[in-house]
Design a protein around this motif. Structure first.
Motif, mmCIF file in Angstrom:
data_model
loop_
_atom_site.group_PDB
_atom_site.id
_atom_site.type_symbol
_atom_site.label_atom_id
_atom_site.label_comp_id
_atom_site.label_asym_id
_atom_site.label_seq_id
_atom_site.Cartn_x
_atom_site.Cartn_y
_atom_site.Cartn_z
ATOM 1 N N ALA A 216 0.720 -1.129 0.023
ATOM 2 C CA ALA A 216 0.162 -0.115 -0.021
ATOM 3 C C ALA A 216 0.928 1.253 -0.080
ATOM 4 C CB ALA A 216 -0.888 -0.089 1.007
ATOM 5 N N SER A 217 2.174 1.184 0.734
ATOM 6 C CA SER A 217 2.946 2.382 0.598
ATOM 7 C C SER A 217 3.421 2.426 -0.564
ATOM 8 C CB SER A 217 3.975 2.144 1.719
ATOM 9 O OG SER A 217 3.673 2.436 3.082
ATOM 10 N N MET A 218 3.986 1.688 -1.328
ATOM 11 C CA MET A 218 4.423 1.630 -2.759
ATOM 12 C C MET A 218 3.331 2.219 -3.699
ATOM 13 S SD MET A 218 7.041 -1.447 -3.342
ATOM 14 C CE MET A 218 6.223 -2.668 -2.279
ATOM 15 N N ALA A 219 2.096 1.810 -3.613
ATOM 16 C CA ALA A 219 0.980 2.101 -4.214
ATOM 17 C C ALA A 219 0.456 3.500 -4.379
ATOM 18 C CB ALA A 219 -0.356 1.133 -4.113
ATOM 19 N N SER A 220 0.489 3.920 -2.913
ATOM 20 C CA SER A 220 0.191 5.427 -2.528
ATOM 21 C C SER A 220 1.253 6.550 -3.208
ATOM 22 C CB SER A 220 -0.029 5.537 -1.069
ATOM 23 O OG SER A 220 1.052 5.012 -0.272
ATOM 24 N N GLN A 221 2.327 5.844 -2.807
ATOM 25 C CA GLN A 221 3.499 7.066 -3.246
ATOM 26 C C GLN A 221 3.641 6.953 -4.978
ATOM 27 O OE1 GLN A 221 6.843 7.439 -0.153
ATOM 28 N NE2 GLN A 221 6.376 5.523 0.137
ATOM 29 N N SER A 222 3.210 5.796 -5.420
ATOM 30 C CA SER A 222 3.572 5.858 -6.890
ATOM 31 C C SER A 222 2.395 6.645 -7.639
ATOM 32 C CB SER A 222 3.564 4.475 -7.298
ATOM 33 O OG SER A 222 2.369 3.734 -7.445
ATOM 34 N N GLY A 223 1.141 7.020 -7.028
ATOM 35 C CA GLY A 223 0.255 7.935 -7.385
ATOM 36 C C GLY A 223 -1.026 6.810 -7.827
ATOM 37 N N TYR A 224 -1.086 5.755 -7.504
ATOM 38 C CA TYR A 224 -2.240 4.643 -7.747
ATOM 39 C C TYR A 224 -3.394 4.907 -7.069
ATOM 40 C CZ TYR A 224 -4.451 0.078 -8.321
ATOM 41 O OH TYR A 224 -5.417 -0.686 -8.732
ATOM 42 N N TYR A 225 -3.271 5.196 -5.986
ATOM 43 C CA TYR A 225 -4.579 5.298 -5.238
ATOM 44 C C TYR A 225 -4.953 6.656 -5.266
ATOM 45 C CZ TYR A 225 -3.343 1.236 -2.379
ATOM 46 O OH TYR A 225 -3.000 0.105 -1.747
ATOM 47 N N ARG A 226 -6.260 7.031 -5.483
ATOM 48 C CA ARG A 226 -6.880 8.307 -5.474
ATOM 49 C C ARG A 226 -7.091 8.837 -4.037
ATOM 50 N NH1 ARG A 226 -11.313 4.843 -6.342
ATOM 51 N NH2 ARG A 226 -13.027 5.179 -5.112
ATOM 52 N N HIS A 227 -6.965 10.088 -3.973
ATOM 53 C CA HIS A 227 -7.084 10.677 -2.475
ATOM 54 C C HIS A 227 -5.413 10.614 -1.893
ATOM 55 C CE1 HIS A 227 -8.957 12.609 1.127
ATOM 56 N NE2 HIS A 227 -8.398 11.599 1.650
ATOM 57 N N PHE A 228 -5.291 9.223 -1.603
ATOM 58 C CA PHE A 228 -4.032 9.032 -0.710
ATOM 59 C C PHE A 228 -2.736 9.400 -1.703
ATOM 60 C CE2 PHE A 228 -7.201 5.776 0.997
ATOM 61 C CZ PHE A 228 -7.571 6.591 2.174
ATOM 62 N N THR A 229 -2.390 10.760 -1.723
ATOM 63 C CA THR A 229 -1.147 11.099 -2.551
ATOM 64 C C THR A 229 0.062 10.970 -1.714
ATOM 65 O OG1 THR A 229 -1.638 13.431 -2.062
ATOM 66 C CG2 THR A 229 -2.652 12.412 -3.832
ATOM 67 N N SER A 230 -0.165 10.919 -0.296
ATOM 68 C CA SER A 230 1.195 10.917 0.537
ATOM 69 C C SER A 230 1.282 9.286 0.867
ATOM 70 C CB SER A 230 1.094 11.812 1.676
ATOM 71 O OG SER A 230 2.182 11.611 2.297
#
Length: 237
Positions: A154-168
């Motif tokens: 999840a950390s890799m996905a969020s930091q890569s911009g994969y998730y919406r809203h969770f940009t950090s």
């Protein structure tokens, strides 16, 4: 969890975790972070449910003074023959004794089997190889490692911009609820693939499925707080 040797004639039985659910209050992460300091808490542990082939345990962390709760957690375990890895019945003496301890006043967190989660083609994928240090005393992957794999993914996905809203980094958004199912065993030096994706309607829900080759061995749903926490975090959970 293993059976005490002096409590049963059959020493080949162990309890295996098959599902669990955790619910955290908004104050949980502040209380148990580095900024929370050392405090005393009231811990309640009980038997939430039992059948001839399974047993549920319920735990609750609460404030000693106010009685307000910070964490509620329930897990479901099944007895398994460690030689053939097949589910068996609980020993009759154990079943009868545990029936007397069931807390019928406390509501269940796990009300049914978790629905099967199917990763979409657009799911974010992470490859992992397990280590011998990841094993528990039953010589398969420790429960905590599954959550660690999901959190790292999840950390890799969020930091890569994969998730919406969770940009950090996702670690800055507290986890409020986890529901997980353990569907298969896993040993050391295994190649795993972690799939994660976001609910289409509720962006706070993140889904995870872990495969060993083509076999699904774990799945979970994490619900995160929508706002970023200002507390200093220790890890993703």
């Amino acid at each position: 969890m293993s059976w005490p040797r002096d409590m049963t004639k059959n020493e080949n039985l162990s309890l295996f975790l098959v599902s669990e659910k955790h619910i955290m209050s908004p104050e949980f992460h502040s209380r148990f972070s580095w900024c929370g300091g050392l405090r005393k808490y009231h811990v309640k542990f009980g038997v939430s449910n039992i059948t001839p082939r399974s047993i549920g345990n319920l735990r609750e962390f609460s404030d000693i003074e106010t009685g307000s709760w910070y964490l509620k957690s329930e897990n479901k375990l099944v007895p398994v023959n460690v030689e053939n890895r097949r589910s068996v019945k609980l020993p009759e003496w154990y079943y009868k004794s545990m029936c007397k301890l069931v807390d019928h006043e406390q509501g269940l967190l796990i009300t049914g089997r978790q629905e099967l989660l199917n990763p979409p083609q657009t799911a974010f994928k992470t490859a992992i190889q397990t280590r011998y240090s990841d094993l528990d005393f039953n010589l398969h992957l420790n429960t905590a490692e599954y959550y660690k794999f999901c959190s790292d993914s999840a950390s890799m996905a969020s930091q890569s911009g994969y998730y919406r809203h969770f940009t950090s980094d996702i670690v800055h958004y507290p986890v409020l609820q986890i529901e997980a199912s353990f569907l298969g065993e896993c040993g050391p030096a295994e190649h795993l693939v972690v799939y994660t994706w976001q609910d289409e309607k509720d962006f706070t829900k993140l889904y995870f499925v872990i495969h060993r080759k083509e076999v699904r061995i774990f799945q979970a749903c994490f619900i995160h707080e929508s706002k970023m926490s200002t507390d200093k975090v220790i890890s993703s959970l």
